[in-house]
Design a protein around this motif. Structure first.
Motif, PDB file in Angstrom:
ATOM      1  N   VAL A 203       2.555 -51.113 -35.419  1.00  0.00           N
ATOM      2  CA  VAL A 203       2.768 -51.512 -34.023  1.00  0.00           C
ATOM      3  C   VAL A 203       3.639 -50.453 -33.356  1.00  0.00           C
ATOM      4  CG1 VAL A 203       3.729 -53.245 -32.461  1.00  0.00           C
ATOM      5  CG2 VAL A 203       2.592 -53.968 -34.574  1.00  0.00           C
ATOM      6  N   PHE A 204       3.153 -49.929 -32.227  1.00  0.00           N
ATOM      7  CA  PHE A 204       3.880 -48.905 -31.487  1.00  0.00           C
ATOM      8  C   PHE A 204       4.245 -49.424 -30.102  1.00  0.00           C
ATOM      9  CE2 PHE A 204       1.050 -46.663 -34.412  1.00  0.00           C
ATOM     10  CZ  PHE A 204       1.918 -45.782 -35.037  1.00  0.00           C
ATOM     11  N   SER A 205       5.463 -49.119 -29.682  1.00  0.00           N
ATOM     12  CA  SER A 205       5.833 -49.393 -28.299  1.00  0.00           C
ATOM     13  C   SER A 205       5.702 -48.109 -27.504  1.00  0.00           C
ATOM     14  CB  SER A 205       7.274 -49.905 -28.224  1.00  0.00           C
ATOM     15  OG  SER A 205       8.185 -48.861 -28.553  1.00  0.00           O
ATOM     16  N   ALA A 236      -2.327 -55.350 -33.199  1.00  0.00           N
ATOM     17  CA  ALA A 236      -1.305 -54.310 -33.106  1.00  0.00           C
ATOM     18  C   ALA A 236      -1.285 -53.703 -31.707  1.00  0.00           C
ATOM     19  CB  ALA A 236      -1.560 -53.236 -34.159  1.00  0.00           C
ATOM     20  N   GLY A 240       1.710 -54.040 -28.871  1.00  0.00           N
ATOM     21  CA  GLY A 240       2.270 -52.827 -28.290  1.00  0.00           C
ATOM     22  C   GLY A 240       2.263 -52.859 -26.776  1.00  0.00           C
ATOM     23  N   ARG A 241       1.203 -53.428 -26.188  1.00  0.00           N
ATOM     24  CA  ARG A 241       1.117 -53.504 -24.730  1.00  0.00           C
ATOM     25  C   ARG A 241       2.139 -54.471 -24.148  1.00  0.00           C
ATOM     26  NH1 ARG A 241      -4.626 -53.013 -25.712  1.00  0.00           N
ATOM     27  NH2 ARG A 241      -4.827 -55.282 -25.763  1.00  0.00           N
ATOM     28  N   GLY A 247      10.785 -50.861 -27.855  1.00  0.00           N
ATOM     29  CA  GLY A 247      10.319 -51.846 -28.813  1.00  0.00           C
ATOM     30  C   GLY A 247      10.634 -53.279 -28.494  1.00  0.00           C
TER      31      GLY A 247
END
Length: 255
Positions: A203-205, A236, A240-241, A247
Motif C-alpha cells: 500500500v502506497f500513499s 491496495a 492508497g487513494r 500515509g
C-alpha cells in the motif's frame, strides 16, 4: 528483571488473546487462547481490572478503557486503520477470506486491522500481533519495496523457519522479492501456517510512499491465489487513494 519480563510476556499474551469480533471472554477462554494456566490468567486479570486495562462484567472480561486511551496515542496507525476498514470489508466480501492490514516494524509486521472471513480458517495474526516479514505474504509485500539495507538487516537476523515451507535461504528470498516488486503481489503457501495460504500487496500513499501491506488468507485447499490477486491489488490501490501524503487520511475540516 527476568521475572518482570515474564510477567509482561504473560500480560501481552492475555491482551493478544482478544479478537476484533470478541464481545468478551471468560477466564477459561482467555487461558486457552493465551496458552497460560487458568490460575495465572485469573491473577493477572484481577490486577489488570484494578488498573482499568481490562473490564469485568460478571464472568466476562473485556478490554478496558485505559488500554484504548493508550492506543489513541499511536495516531498514525489508528487513522490508517480507520481508512482501511471499508477497504478491508470490500476485500473480505469479494474473496470470502480474512483480510488484513499490517505495517512493517524492522523484521516484523504489526497487524493493525483485520476483517475475519471464513471462521474455519485460523487467523494468521491478531490486532497488534507481530508476524515475520520473511515468512508471510504481508511481510514480503512490504519488504520487497524497502531499501536494500533493510533487506540485509532482515537476513542478518536469521530467517527462522515457522513451517517446513518457510524460505530460509537468503538468495531465494531476495529472488522472490524481485518477483514481488515486478508483479505487485506476494504469496506465501504454508510458509507461516501449515494449511494456510496468503496473498498480499503493498500500500502506497501519495507520492508513492510505502505505508504497509494489505492481503487475505485462507485454507490452502480453498483459496484461489490467481483469482484473489486482482482483488488484493484493487484493495491496495483503493486504500492508497484514501490516504494523504504521509500515509494518513486527509483530516476533515472542523466546523
Amino acid at each position: 528483571m527476568s521475572d518482570s519480563l515474564g510477567v509482561l510476556d504473560r500480560m501481552t499474551a492475555i491482551f493478544e488473546a482478544f479478537d476484533e469480533d470478541d464481545r468478551g471472554l471468560r477466564i477459561s477462554e482467555l487461558a486457552e487462547r493465551a496458552e497460560l494456566p487458568k490460575s495465572t490468567v485469573s491473577r493477572l486479570v484481577s490486577a489488570l481490572v484494578r488498573q482499568h486495562y481490562l473490564e469485568r462484567d460478571g464472568t466476562v472480561i473485556r478490554l478496558g478503557l485505559r488500554l484504548f486511551e493508550l492506543g489513541q496515542l499511536a495516531e498514525e496507525p489508528r487513522e490508517l486503520r480507520a481508512a482501511a476498514l471499508p477497504v478491508l470489508a470490500d476485500l473480505r466480501r469479494a474473496t470470502g477470506r480474512s483480510a488484513y492490514l499490517a505495517i512493517r516494524d524492522a523484521h516484523e509486521m504489526v497487524c493493525i486491522a483485520i476483517m475475519r472471513g471464513d471462521t474455519t480458517t485460523p487467523l494468521i495474526c491478531r490486532i497488534g500481533g507481530r508476524i515475520p516479514v520473511h515468512a508471510t505474504a504481508l511481510g514480503k509485500a512490504a519488504l520487497a519495496h524497502a531499501d536494500p539495507a533493510a533487506v540485509d538487516a532482515v537476513v542478518a537476523t536469521g530467517l527462522a523457519a515457522s513451517t517446513p515451507s518457510t524460505i530460509t535461504d537468503p538468495a531465494r528470498l531476495r529472488n522472490q522479492l524481485v518477483g514481488v516488486r515486478r508483479d505487485g503481489l506476494a504469496v506465501d503457501v504454508e510458509e507461516f501456517g501449515i494449511g494456510v495460504t496468503s496473498v498480499a500487496g503493498p500500500v502506497f500513499s501519495p507520492p508513492g510512499v510505502l505505508v504497509g501491506a494489505i492481503g487475505v488468507s485462507g485454507l490452502s485447499g480453498d483459496i484461489d491465489v490467481e483469482a484473489s490477486g486482482p482483488h488484493v491489488r484493487g484493495a491496495a490501490l483503493a486504500l492508497g487513494r484514501r490516504l494523504a501524503p504521509g500515509g494518513v487520511p486527509p483530516r476533515r475540516p472542523s466546523h
